[in-house]
Design an enzyme around this catalytic site. Structure first.
Site, mmCIF file in Angstrom:
data_model
loop_
_atom_site.group_PDB
_atom_site.id
_atom_site.type_symbol
_atom_site.label_atom_id
_atom_site.label_comp_id
_atom_site.label_asym_id
_atom_site.label_seq_id
_atom_site.Cartn_x
_atom_site.Cartn_y
_atom_site.Cartn_z
ATOM 1 N N ASP A 125 -10.894 -10.842 -4.978
ATOM 2 C CA ASP A 125 -10.053 -10.818 -3.956
ATOM 3 C C ASP A 125 -10.176 -11.609 -2.739
ATOM 4 O OD1 ASP A 125 -8.592 -8.611 -5.363
ATOM 5 O OD2 ASP A 125 -9.522 -7.173 -4.124
ATOM 6 N N ASP B 113 1.832 2.380 -13.953
ATOM 7 C CA ASP B 113 1.306 2.397 -12.643
ATOM 8 C C ASP B 113 2.111 1.450 -11.703
ATOM 9 O OD1 ASP B 113 -0.482 2.727 -10.373
ATOM 10 O OD2 ASP B 113 -2.175 2.023 -11.508
ATOM 11 N N ASP C 171 -3.772 1.749 -1.807
ATOM 12 C CA ASP C 171 -3.582 1.061 -3.135
ATOM 13 C C ASP C 171 -2.066 0.929 -3.539
ATOM 14 O OD1 ASP C 171 -4.316 -0.435 -5.216
ATOM 15 O OD2 ASP C 171 -5.212 0.942 -6.306
ATOM 16 N N ASP D 155 -7.139 7.123 -3.240
ATOM 17 C CA ASP D 155 -6.235 5.657 -3.235
ATOM 18 C C ASP D 155 -4.897 6.169 -3.246
ATOM 19 O OD1 ASP D 155 -8.275 3.867 -3.249
ATOM 20 O OD2 ASP D 155 -7.428 2.987 -5.355
ATOM 21 N N HIS E 66 -12.043 -6.156 -4.076
ATOM 22 C CA HIS E 66 -12.664 -6.450 -5.368
ATOM 23 C C HIS E 66 -13.426 -7.957 -4.898
ATOM 24 C CE1 HIS E 66 -9.464 -4.040 -6.751
ATOM 25 N NE2 HIS E 66 -10.442 -3.750 -7.783
ATOM 26 N N GLU F 206 -6.789 8.462 -7.584
ATOM 27 C CA GLU F 206 -5.471 7.898 -7.120
ATOM 28 C C GLU F 206 -4.236 8.363 -7.629
ATOM 29 O OE1 GLU F 206 -3.103 4.184 -8.606
ATOM 30 O OE2 GLU F 206 -5.003 3.606 -8.064
#
Length: 442
Positions: free
Chosen positions: A110, A313, A345, A302, A107, A274
Site C-alpha cells: 500500500d 465481501d 477496513d 476491522d 500493507h 472483521e
C-alpha cells in the site's frame, strides 16, 4: 516535505472535522463521536483508537471486476512509483489529520508499488518507510498495525505460507520480514496476518495437514524474528471463511483459536475480527467478538459491513446502530480490545466520486460506533439487561446447580436429581424483552 500535508492540499475547502452534537446540520461534523467524552471509564478516543485503512481510502479508485476506476483522485495521477507513493502519503496524512483520528493501518505494498525484483521492492519500501516516519513525527499520527500483502501477486496463487513450492514460502518469509521491519521502524502497535490465499480450492490436490504444519511453522518463525528485533506488540490473525479461496484455513474465530492453540501460538497471537468476514462465515459480528473474548484473544477490529443480499465481501462502512449496539455490549463486557483498535477496513461505493465522500463515510462509521457505545453503556447501567441475563442462569448459583459447576456431581447424581424432577416448568428466554431493551435505549 511541506509540513504535515505536503506541498499540495488535496481536500481543499474541507477543514478539520469536529464534534458538534446530534442536533448539528453540518454533514462534515461528528454528531455522536466525541473523542473526549468518557463512557464506561474511558474516553471514546481510548475505547476505539480509530484507524484509517491505507489501501481502501487512498489506494482504491472505484474499479471492480466489471469496470474501470471511477474515482479520479489527484493523488493517484502520478505514475513514477516513488513520487506516486509520496503523493499518496501526503493525501493520507492530510485526510487523517483533518478527520481527527490517531491511527492508520497498512500493507507493505500500500505504501509503495511492488518492484520488478525483490531488491527493488526492498529499496522502495525502505524509502517510503523513511518518508512516512517523518510525516508521523510532524503529525502525531501512529500505526495501529502493519501487514504484508502476500495474496495479490501471481506467485501467491497457491498460497504464501501454505504454498506447495518452498521457493514461494521463502519469498513470502522475506516479504513478511521486510513488512515487520517497516512496522517496527514506524512504531506499529500490532502486526496482522491475513491468510487470503492460505486455504484450498479442492482437496484433490491438497495435503491439508502438511499445509497447516507449514503455516504454523511460518507464523512461529515470524514471531521469533519480530521478538528478536524488539517488537513488543500483538500478532493478529484475521479470520475469513472463503473468497478468494473456496475454503480458507482461518475460517472463523473458533477455527483460528483452535489452530493457534494447536501450534502453541496463542500466547503471542490474538484475533483481528472483521464484521464482513463474520457474516461470510454465517455468524454475526457479536458472535465472533464473543468467541474471541471468551478465549482472551480479542485483539482488534476491522469495521465494515456486508450487503445482506450479496454473498461476498462488499466492505461497506458500518451504519446499523442496532446491530452495532449488540456488538458493543460484548465489547464493553470484554473490557474492549486487547492492544488493538477499530480500523475502518471499508471503501466508499463505486459511484461515490467526490473526495468529500471519504469524509462522509468515516464520519458515519465513527458516529455509528459512538452511538452504539453510548447506548450499550446505558443498557448495562440503567436497564434490567444484566440482571435478566444473570437470572436466567440463577439455578447454577446455589444448591445442586452450583455443586455441578464446582465438579461435585457425577452422572449418577444427575440421574438421581432427574428422578426427583419429573415435571420441569418451562423457563422463557424472554428474547423479545431483550430486543425491546435495545430499541428502548437507542
Amino acid at each position: 516535505m511541506g509540513g504535515v500535508y505536503g506541498d499540495k492540499e488535496y481536500y481543499k475547502g474541507i477543514g478539520n472535522i469536529n464534534y458538534e452534537g446530534k442536533d448539528s446540520d453540518n454533514p462534515l461534523a461528528f454528531r455522536y463521536y466525541n473523542p473526549d467524552q468518557i463512557v464506561a471509564g474511558k474516553t471514546m478516543r481510548e475505547h476505539f483508537k480509530f484507524a484509517i485503512s491505507y489501501w481502501h481510502s487512498f489506494g482504491g479508485n472505484g474499479s471492480d471486476l466489471f469496470g474501470q476506476g471511477t474515482q479520479q483522485f489527484s493523488w493517484n495521477e502520478f505514475k513514477e512509483p516513488i513520487q506516486a507513493a509520496k503523493n499518496r502519503a501526503d493525501a493520507a496524512f492530510e485526510f487523517i489529520s483533518k478527520i481527527g483520528f490517531d491511527y492508520f493501518c497498512f500493507h507493505d505494498y500500500d505504501l509503495v508499488k511492488e518492484g520488478q525484483t525483490f531488491v527493488q521492492s526492498e529499496l522502495r519500501l525502505a524509502t517510503m518507510t523513511a518518508y512516512i516516519k517523518e510525516k508521523m513525527a510532524s503529525s502525531g499520527i501512529k500505526v495501529l498495525w502493519g501487514s504484508a500483502n502476500c495474496f495479490s501477486n501471481a506467485r501467491y496463487m497457491n498460497g504464501a505460507a501454505t504454498n506447495p513450492d518452498f521457493k514461494v514460502v521463502a519469498r513470502a518469509g522475506a516479504q513478511v520480514k521486510l513488512a515487520i521491519d517497516a512496522t517496527i521502524a514506524l512504531d506499529g502497535e500490532n502486526y496482522v496476518f491475513w491468510g487470503g490465499r492460505e486455504g484450498y480450492m479442492t482437496l484433490l490436490n491438497t495435503d491439508v495437514k502438511r499445509e497447516l504444519d507449514h503455516m504454523g511453522q511460518f507464523l512461529s518463525q515470524a514471531r521469533d524474528y519480530a521478538r528478536s528485533e524488539g517488537f513488543k506488540g500483538n500478532f493478529l490473525l484475521e479470520p475469513k471463511p472463503m473468497e478468494p479461496l473456496k475454503h480458507q484455513y482461518d475460517f472463523d474465530a473458533a477455527t483460528t483459536i483452535g489452530f493457534l492453540r494447536e501450534y502453541n501460538l496463542d500466547k503471542d497471537f490474538k484475533l483481528n475480527i472483521e464484521v464482513n468476514h463474520a457474516t461470510l462465515a454465517q455468524h454475526t459480528f457479536q458472535h465472533e467478538l464473543q468467541v474471541a473474548a471468551n478465549a482472551g484473544m480479542l485483539g482488534s477490529i476491522d469495521a465494515n459491513r456486508g450487503d445482506y443480499h450479496n454473498g461476498w465481501d462488499t466492505a461497506q462502512f458500518p451504519n446499523n446502530v442496532q446491530e452495532m449496539t449488540e456488538a458493543m455490549l460484548v465489547f464493553l463486557k470484554a473490557g474492549g480490545v486487547n492492544g488493538g483498535g477499530v480500523n475502518f477496513d471499508a471503501k466508499i461505493r463505486r459511484n461515490s466520486t467526490d473526495v468529500e465522500d471519504l469524509f462522509l463515510a468515516h464520519i458515519g462509521g465513527a458516529d455509528t460506533f459512538a452511538r452504539a457505545l453510548i447506548t450499550a453503556d446505558k443498557i448495562v447501567n440503567a436497564s434490567p439487561y444484566e440482571s435478566l441475563r444473570k437470572q436466567r442462569y440463577s439455578s447454577f448459583d446455589s444448591g445442586k446447580g452450583k455443586e455441578f459447576v464446582e465438579g461435585k456431581l457425577n452422572f449418577k447424581d444427575l440421574y438421581d436429581i432427574a428422578q426427583e424432577n419429573d415435571e420441569i416448568q418451562l423457563q422463557s428466554g424472554k428474547q423479545e424483552l431483550f430486543e425491546n431493551i435495545i430499541n428502548r435505549y437507542i
